[in-house]
Scaffold this motif. Structure first.
Motif, PDB file in Angstrom:
ATOM      1  N   PRO A   4     -12.213 -66.833  41.125  1.00  0.00           N
ATOM      2  CA  PRO A   4     -13.577 -66.519  41.586  1.00  0.00           C
ATOM      3  C   PRO A   4     -13.687 -65.009  41.802  1.00  0.00           C
ATOM      4  O   PRO A   4     -13.022 -64.461  42.672  1.00  0.00           O
ATOM      5  CB  PRO A   4     -13.696 -67.282  42.908  1.00  0.00           C
ATOM      6  CG  PRO A   4     -12.488 -68.176  42.976  1.00  0.00           C
ATOM      7  CD  PRO A   4     -11.437 -67.493  42.164  1.00  0.00           C
ATOM      8  N   ALA A  33     -16.878 -63.282  41.694  1.00  0.00           N
ATOM      9  CA  ALA A  33     -18.315 -62.980  41.711  1.00  0.00           C
ATOM     10  C   ALA A  33     -18.789 -62.449  43.062  1.00  0.00           C
ATOM     11  O   ALA A  33     -19.973 -62.200  43.249  1.00  0.00           O
ATOM     12  CB  ALA A  33     -19.114 -64.231  41.337  1.00  0.00           C
ATOM     13  N   GLY A  34     -17.856 -62.253  44.005  1.00  0.00           N
ATOM     14  CA  GLY A  34     -18.251 -61.764  45.344  1.00  0.00           C
ATOM     15  C   GLY A  34     -18.750 -60.334  45.283  1.00  0.00           C
ATOM     16  O   GLY A  34     -18.543 -59.616  44.305  1.00  0.00           O
ATOM     17  N   LEU A  35     -19.390 -59.898  46.352  1.00  0.00           N
ATOM     18  CA  LEU A  35     -20.005 -58.569  46.372  1.00  0.00           C
ATOM     19  C   LEU A  35     -19.047 -57.470  46.852  1.00  0.00           C
ATOM     20  O   LEU A  35     -19.306 -56.292  46.644  1.00  0.00           O
ATOM     21  CB  LEU A  35     -21.256 -58.592  47.263  1.00  0.00           C
ATOM     22  CG  LEU A  35     -22.367 -59.528  46.780  1.00  0.00           C
ATOM     23  CD1 LEU A  35     -23.518 -59.533  47.779  1.00  0.00           C
ATOM     24  CD2 LEU A  35     -22.867 -59.129  45.398  1.00  0.00           C
ATOM     25  N   THR A  90     -18.428 -56.307  49.864  1.00  0.00           N
ATOM     26  CA  THR A  90     -19.142 -55.353  50.739  1.00  0.00           C
ATOM     27  C   THR A  90     -18.203 -54.599  51.683  1.00  0.00           C
ATOM     28  O   THR A  90     -18.532 -53.497  52.116  1.00  0.00           O
ATOM     29  CB  THR A  90     -20.209 -56.075  51.586  1.00  0.00           C
ATOM     30  OG1 THR A  90     -19.573 -57.137  52.300  1.00  0.00           O
ATOM     31  CG2 THR A  90     -21.324 -56.635  50.729  1.00  0.00           C
ATOM     32  N   ARG A  91     -17.033 -55.174  51.974  1.00  0.00           N
ATOM     33  CA  ARG A  91     -16.134 -54.483  52.910  1.00  0.00           C
ATOM     34  C   ARG A  91     -15.540 -53.210  52.303  1.00  0.00           C
ATOM     35  O   ARG A  91     -14.992 -52.399  53.020  1.00  0.00           O
ATOM     36  CB  ARG A  91     -15.008 -55.423  53.358  1.00  0.00           C
ATOM     37  CG  ARG A  91     -15.452 -56.452  54.387  1.00  0.00           C
ATOM     38  CD  ARG A  91     -14.388 -57.494  54.605  1.00  0.00           C
ATOM     39  NE  ARG A  91     -14.187 -58.297  53.416  1.00  0.00           N
ATOM     40  CZ  ARG A  91     -13.097 -58.994  53.149  1.00  0.00           C
ATOM     41  NH1 ARG A  91     -12.104 -58.986  53.988  1.00  0.00           N
ATOM     42  NH2 ARG A  91     -13.006 -59.709  52.046  1.00  0.00           N
ATOM     43  N   LYS A 117     -14.580 -55.363  42.800  1.00  0.00           N
ATOM     44  CA  LYS A 117     -13.425 -55.218  43.693  1.00  0.00           C
ATOM     45  C   LYS A 117     -12.123 -55.530  42.954  1.00  0.00           C
ATOM     46  O   LYS A 117     -11.100 -54.880  43.154  1.00  0.00           O
ATOM     47  CB  LYS A 117     -13.642 -56.183  44.870  1.00  0.00           C
ATOM     48  CG  LYS A 117     -12.467 -56.459  45.726  1.00  0.00           C
ATOM     49  CD  LYS A 117     -12.842 -57.215  46.994  1.00  0.00           C
ATOM     50  CE  LYS A 117     -13.236 -58.656  46.771  1.00  0.00           C
ATOM     51  NZ  LYS A 117     -13.447 -59.375  48.045  1.00  0.00           N
ATOM     52  N   GLN A 146     -21.599 -67.165  38.039  1.00  0.00           N
ATOM     53  CA  GLN A 146     -22.194 -67.635  39.286  1.00  0.00           C
ATOM     54  C   GLN A 146     -23.411 -66.725  39.497  1.00  0.00           C
ATOM     55  O   GLN A 146     -23.258 -65.552  39.854  1.00  0.00           O
ATOM     56  CB  GLN A 146     -21.209 -67.495  40.455  1.00  0.00           C
ATOM     57  CG  GLN A 146     -21.756 -68.057  41.755  1.00  0.00           C
ATOM     58  CD  GLN A 146     -20.896 -67.694  42.964  1.00  0.00           C
ATOM     59  OE1 GLN A 146     -20.215 -66.679  42.984  1.00  0.00           O
ATOM     60  NE2 GLN A 146     -20.947 -68.520  43.985  1.00  0.00           N
ATOM     61  N   PRO A 197     -24.244 -65.188  44.616  1.00  0.00           N
ATOM     62  CA  PRO A 197     -23.004 -65.383  45.383  1.00  0.00           C
ATOM     63  C   PRO A 197     -23.217 -66.299  46.598  1.00  0.00           C
ATOM     64  O   PRO A 197     -23.357 -65.848  47.719  1.00  0.00           O
ATOM     65  CB  PRO A 197     -22.613 -63.965  45.795  1.00  0.00           C
ATOM     66  CG  PRO A 197     -23.875 -63.186  45.790  1.00  0.00           C
ATOM     67  CD  PRO A 197     -24.815 -63.841  44.824  1.00  0.00           C
ATOM     68  N   GLY A 230     -21.121 -68.443  47.841  1.00  0.00           N
ATOM     69  CA  GLY A 230     -19.913 -68.796  48.571  1.00  0.00           C
ATOM     70  C   GLY A 230     -18.787 -69.198  47.643  1.00  0.00           C
ATOM     71  O   GLY A 230     -19.004 -69.499  46.466  1.00  0.00           O
TER      72      GLY A 230
HETATM   73  P1  UTP Z   1     -14.667 -62.693  50.044  1.00  0.00           P
HETATM   74  O1  UTP Z   1     -14.768 -63.496  51.256  1.00  0.00           O
HETATM   75  O2  UTP Z   1     -13.628 -61.631  50.017  1.00  0.00           O
HETATM   76  O3  UTP Z   1     -16.118 -62.094  49.740  1.00  0.00           O
HETATM   77  O4  UTP Z   1     -14.475 -63.677  48.826  1.00  0.00           O
HETATM   78  P2  UTP Z   1     -16.554 -60.854  48.912  1.00  0.00           P
HETATM   79  O5  UTP Z   1     -18.015 -60.940  48.691  1.00  0.00           O
HETATM   80  O6  UTP Z   1     -15.749 -60.711  47.645  1.00  0.00           O
HETATM   81  O7  UTP Z   1     -16.169 -59.585  49.804  1.00  0.00           O
HETATM   82  P3  UTP Z   1     -16.849 -59.000  51.141  1.00  0.00           P
HETATM   83  O8  UTP Z   1     -16.472 -59.932  52.259  1.00  0.00           O
HETATM   84  O9  UTP Z   1     -18.335 -58.873  50.918  1.00  0.00           O
HETATM   85  O10 UTP Z   1     -16.189 -57.653  51.269  1.00  0.00           O
HETATM   86  C1  UTP Z   1     -13.220 -64.222  48.479  1.00  0.00           C
HETATM   87  C2  UTP Z   1     -13.169 -64.427  46.985  1.00  0.00           C
HETATM   88  O11 UTP Z   1     -14.204 -65.307  46.563  1.00  0.00           O
HETATM   89  C3  UTP Z   1     -15.027 -64.709  45.579  1.00  0.00           C
HETATM   90  C4  UTP Z   1     -14.799 -63.208  45.750  1.00  0.00           C
HETATM   91  O12 UTP Z   1     -15.044 -62.524  44.522  1.00  0.00           O
HETATM   92  C5  UTP Z   1     -13.352 -63.138  46.185  1.00  0.00           C
HETATM   93  O13 UTP Z   1     -12.453 -63.207  45.091  1.00  0.00           O
HETATM   94  N1  UTP Z   1     -16.421 -65.139  45.787  1.00  0.00           N
HETATM   95  C6  UTP Z   1     -16.934 -65.156  47.047  1.00  0.00           C
HETATM   96  C7  UTP Z   1     -17.172 -65.520  44.717  1.00  0.00           C
HETATM   97  O14 UTP Z   1     -16.720 -65.503  43.553  1.00  0.00           O
HETATM   98  N2  UTP Z   1     -18.466 -65.941  44.937  1.00  0.00           N
HETATM   99  C8  UTP Z   1     -18.994 -65.971  46.181  1.00  0.00           C
HETATM  100  O15 UTP Z   1     -20.172 -66.382  46.300  1.00  0.00           O
HETATM  101  C9  UTP Z   1     -18.225 -65.575  47.256  1.00  0.00           C
END
Ligand code: UTP
Length: 289
Positions: free
Chosen positions: A14, A16-18, A20-21, A31, A107, A110, A112
């Motif tokens: 996975p 597709a997260g943002l 943000t940290r 990231k 996805q 995002p 979750g």
């Molecule tokens: P994180 O909790 O680290 O979220 O996701 P994030 O968005 O990547 O980072 P922050 O918290 O905003 O800094 C854990 C993993 O799940 C993926 C992320 O890419 C990461 O590998 N993820 C999370 C998704 O693919 N989709 C989502 O909707 C959420």
């Protein structure tokens, strides 16, 4: 080792997260493309999966994440130029996917981690599968997933990777309600997403490696948003407990949480100190600081 359980051949990443940290670094760069020494985080996770016998890599990507897929493509111009100059191309070997080895799904929003995994359901099909979160860089040999597959070959079912987390950090993890344990392998009786320390059932926190049975996808079909308004993988996994074997395994590897500034810096220093070509220069730099 021969096993009576269906082999784990597919892995979902996975991505597709943002992130943000880690802003602003992750504003335009995924990231998972951040570099630790000389390779991006996604390369470490893919290497670990291949070592564990994974044959199919499934990336769950989103907008702005196409560089992750491009990275595993052939770089025709680069390779032709390097070849013309007589340069060694073997440095690129691990970054090339075999024909058909890599599949990506989108996805679109995002929603979750649980939702991201669910987006891969048609590619996963009716097979057990691994999930690797590339921002958890697992340093160890054999790799963390290899150790988990070995455990899976003994007990089958669902397996999460877990470690003891600090008592005041339980609200950052899925936490296990533990059953019987032999030290490294613990029966999972329950899972709670991000509990406050005063209500956490243990300090055994789930980290970014999983082996799951395909039935989790059916649970995710109807999964409602949980903690943080996101569709949580933990909540879906919790519904499998009691119906299928479920274990947490502690692996012999060091986890670096590269999704967070301090963890990312620590990973770079720790891995550099493990390398003959960098150890002295890093020691000198840290000593001089
Ligand atoms: P994180 O909790 O680290 O979220 O996701 P994030 O968005 O990547 O980072 P922050 O918290 O905003 O800094 C854990 C993993 O799940 C993926 C992320 O890419 C990461 O590998 N993820 C999370 C998704 O693919 N989709 C989502 O909707 C959420």
């Amino acid at each position: 080792m021969t096993s009576t359980f269906k082999p784990v051949r597919k892995a979902v990443f996975p991505v597709a997260g943002l992130g943000t940290r880690l802003l602003p670094a992750t504003k335009t760069m995924p990231k998972e493309m951040l570099t630790v020494i000389d390779r991006p985080l996604i390369q470490y996770a893919v290497d670990e999966a291949r070592e564990a016998g994974i044959e199919q890599l499934i990336f769950v990507t989103g907008r702005g994440k196409s560089s992750l897929v491009d990275y595993f493509d052939q770089s025709y111009e680069l390779e032709a130029t390097m070849r013309g100059k007589g340069k060694d191309l073997s440095v690129l070997d691990a970054s090339r996917a075999d024909f058909g080895e890599l599949i990506s799904v989108r996805q679109q929003s995002p929603l979750g981690l649980g939702h991201a995994v669910w987006c891969a359901r048609h590619v996963v099909g009716d097979e057990p599968f691994a999930v690797l979160l590339p921002d958890d860089l697992m340093a160890g040999s054999p790799g963390a997933l290899r150790q988990m597959v070995d455990a899976y070959n003994r007990v089958g079912g669902n397996i999460v990777c877990a470690e003891e987390v600090a008592a005041d950090k339980t609200a950052s993890y899925g936490i296990v309600t533990p059953g019987r344990s032999d030290g490294t392998l613990t029966e999972v009786k329950g899972l709670v997403e991000k509990p406050k320390p005063e209500v956490a059932p243990s300090r055994l926190g789930v980290i970014g490696r999983y082996i799951l049975q395909p039935e989790v996808m059916q649970v995710l079909d109807d999964q409602e948003p949980g903690a943080g308004g996101e569709i949580q993988l933990t909540d879906a996994m919790a519904k499998l407990i009691g119906n299928q074997p479920f274990h947490a395994v502690k692996v012999d590897a060091v986890r670096h949480d590269c999704g967070d500034r301090a963890g990312y810096v620590r990973a770079t220093i720790a891995l550099a100190l493990g390398r003959d070509d960098l150890r002295d220069v890093v020691r000198d730099a840290v000593g001089a600081a």
